[in-house]
Scaffold this motif. Sequence first.
Motif, PDB file in Angstrom:
ATOM      1  N   LEU A   1      22.225 -10.504  61.935  1.00 32.36           N
ATOM      2  CA  LEU A   1      23.311  -9.538  61.122  1.00 32.36           C
ATOM      3  C   LEU A   1      23.438 -11.015  59.691  1.00 32.36           C
ATOM      4  CD1 LEU A   1      25.814 -10.246  64.270  1.00 32.36           C
ATOM      5  CD2 LEU A   1      24.630  -8.473  63.371  1.00 32.36           C
ATOM      6  N   HIS A   2      24.234 -10.019  58.853  1.00 26.30           N
ATOM      7  CA  HIS A   2      24.080 -10.138  57.464  1.00 26.30           C
ATOM      8  C   HIS A   2      25.663 -10.487  57.439  1.00 26.30           C
ATOM      9  CE1 HIS A   2      20.119 -10.152  56.567  1.00 26.30           C
ATOM     10  NE2 HIS A   2      19.867  -9.634  57.068  1.00 26.30           N
ATOM     11  N   ASP A   3      25.930 -10.889  56.595  1.00 27.84           N
ATOM     12  CA  ASP A   3      27.356 -11.668  56.346  1.00 27.84           C
ATOM     13  C   ASP A   3      28.439 -10.291  55.161  1.00 27.84           C
ATOM     14  OD1 ASP A   3      26.732 -12.691  54.251  1.00 27.84           O
ATOM     15  OD2 ASP A   3      27.598 -14.564  54.341  1.00 27.84           O
ATOM     16  N   SER A   4      26.990 -10.026  55.046  1.00 32.00           N
ATOM     17  CA  SER A   4      28.098  -8.724  53.453  1.00 32.00           C
ATOM     18  C   SER A   4      27.095  -7.559  53.122  1.00 32.00           C
ATOM     19  CB  SER A   4      28.054  -9.441  51.745  1.00 32.00           C
ATOM     20  OG  SER A   4      26.678  -9.705  51.353  1.00 32.00           O
ATOM     21  N   LEU A   5      27.522  -6.131  52.839  1.00 31.68           N
ATOM     22  CA  LEU A   5      26.704  -5.082  53.128  1.00 31.68           C
ATOM     23  C   LEU A   5      26.095  -5.069  51.847  1.00 31.68           C
ATOM     24  CD1 LEU A   5      26.664  -2.017  53.521  1.00 31.68           C
ATOM     25  CD2 LEU A   5      28.035  -1.605  52.359  1.00 31.68           C
ATOM     26  N   ASP A   6      26.218  -5.290  50.521  1.00 30.88           N
ATOM     27  CA  ASP A   6      24.946  -6.337  49.818  1.00 30.88           C
ATOM     28  C   ASP A   6      24.050  -7.382  49.885  1.00 30.88           C
ATOM     29  OD1 ASP A   6      26.733  -4.836  47.916  1.00 30.88           O
ATOM     30  OD2 ASP A   6      27.765  -6.581  46.827  1.00 30.88           O
ATOM     31  N   ALA A   7      24.338  -8.326  51.325  1.00 34.86           N
ATOM     32  CA  ALA A   7      23.108  -8.696  51.441  1.00 34.86           C
ATOM     33  C   ALA A   7      22.300  -8.121  52.219  1.00 34.86           C
ATOM     34  CB  ALA A   7      23.749 -10.443  51.794  1.00 34.86           C
ATOM     35  N   LEU A   8      22.650  -7.237  52.684  1.00 32.11           N
ATOM     36  CA  LEU A   8      21.673  -6.201  53.744  1.00 32.11           C
ATOM     37  C   LEU A   8      21.200  -4.794  53.206  1.00 32.11           C
ATOM     38  CD1 LEU A   8      21.188  -4.623  56.506  1.00 32.11           C
ATOM     39  CD2 LEU A   8      23.184  -2.859  55.942  1.00 32.11           C
ATOM     40  N   LEU A   9      21.723  -4.247  52.054  1.00 29.90           N
ATOM     41  CA  LEU A   9      20.997  -3.297  50.976  1.00 29.90           C
ATOM     42  C   LEU A   9      19.739  -3.637  50.099  1.00 29.90           C
ATOM     43  CD1 LEU A   9      24.418  -1.447  48.978  1.00 29.90           C
ATOM     44  CD2 LEU A   9      23.226  -1.188  51.455  1.00 29.90           C
ATOM     45  N   PRO A  10      19.435  -4.644  50.046  1.00 31.20           N
ATOM     46  CA  PRO A  10      17.978  -4.868  48.884  1.00 31.20           C
ATOM     47  C   PRO A  10      17.134  -4.580  50.470  1.00 31.20           C
ATOM     48  CG  PRO A  10      19.878  -5.738  48.456  1.00 31.20           C
ATOM     49  CD  PRO A  10      20.890  -6.063  49.449  1.00 31.20           C
TER      50      PRO A  10
END
Length: 330
Positions: free
Chosen positions: A187-196
């Motif tokens: 699980l990630h705490d932000s969308l920006d962390a997930l996208l790359p």
Amino acid sequence: MAFTIFVTAPKLAPAGLRILEDAGCRVLFMRDGSSAAEVEGVMASEAIDAVISRTVELSAAAIRSCPSLKVISKHGVGVPNIDVAAATAAGIPVYVTPGANAQSVAELTLGLMLATARKVAWLDGELRAGRWTRAQDGLQLGGRRLGLVGFGQVGQRVAKVALALGMEVHAFDPALSGPSPVEGVVLHDSLDALLPLADVLSLHIPLNAHTRGLFDAQRLARLPRGAILVNTARGEVVDEPALVEALRSGALFAAGLDTMAVEPLPAGSALAALPNVVLTPHVGGSTAAALEGMATGAAHNVLGFLSGRAPDPSSCVNPQVLIRNNRSIA
């Protein structure tokens, strides 16, 4: 007491209709191809107790035109076709049927992932045109990273199968914190962390003011080059011109879309002209099992409320109405 239930569609799955008829309800249906104006006309002329809403718009005017209306249930989970603000102002709860179509939507999501990665639709077209084209640039999903935006019942089902395929699965959902509900998912705490990280990005989010156009050119550019986008949520969460450009340029390998910004897909759509797009006509929940689940869930929602047996409050999208009407939400 016999209730009048209005279904804004030509039919309801037999199991759902049977629940209503066994309770002595009078059930009204719309004809195929009906408009929002026709829905309003029925509601203004009939003493309707409850609406089971399908895809036709349920407008503020329709809600205001029916003083007998007590409860609305969506046949599904997305409510962009219902004026929830008008229902709330009138003290009318709006329920949904969460989970009823989750398995079917998850299966179509996986189907679109596989079809785009292995160019199934394009290869099928080549064979039908008499060409034995053996493309060498299909993608193997095993070993790649799947990013899930929205990690509810659909996303969790997709994650379990993706893990079994040997994918690395990451997810972002602002409603979740703490450990992942599916073992092995990061699980990630932000969308920006997930996208790359997302070699494949799959969307499972509702349409609202925060998500409309969320996946614009800037966010699509954060995906790894050659990524795949799959959308079985709502078409409007993606900026379609930006998506078309990313697909044309090769920034994205492919897209699998069950939902589009404009439905039905208009003639001359740029998406339909692209060979690296697989399109289906918003049929994620259109299996017999899913339709039965949504129909029975919607029937139980309206009958439960009308009979004083409040449905699960977590399925009410405007729970403040329940508080105002002194209905339990505990």
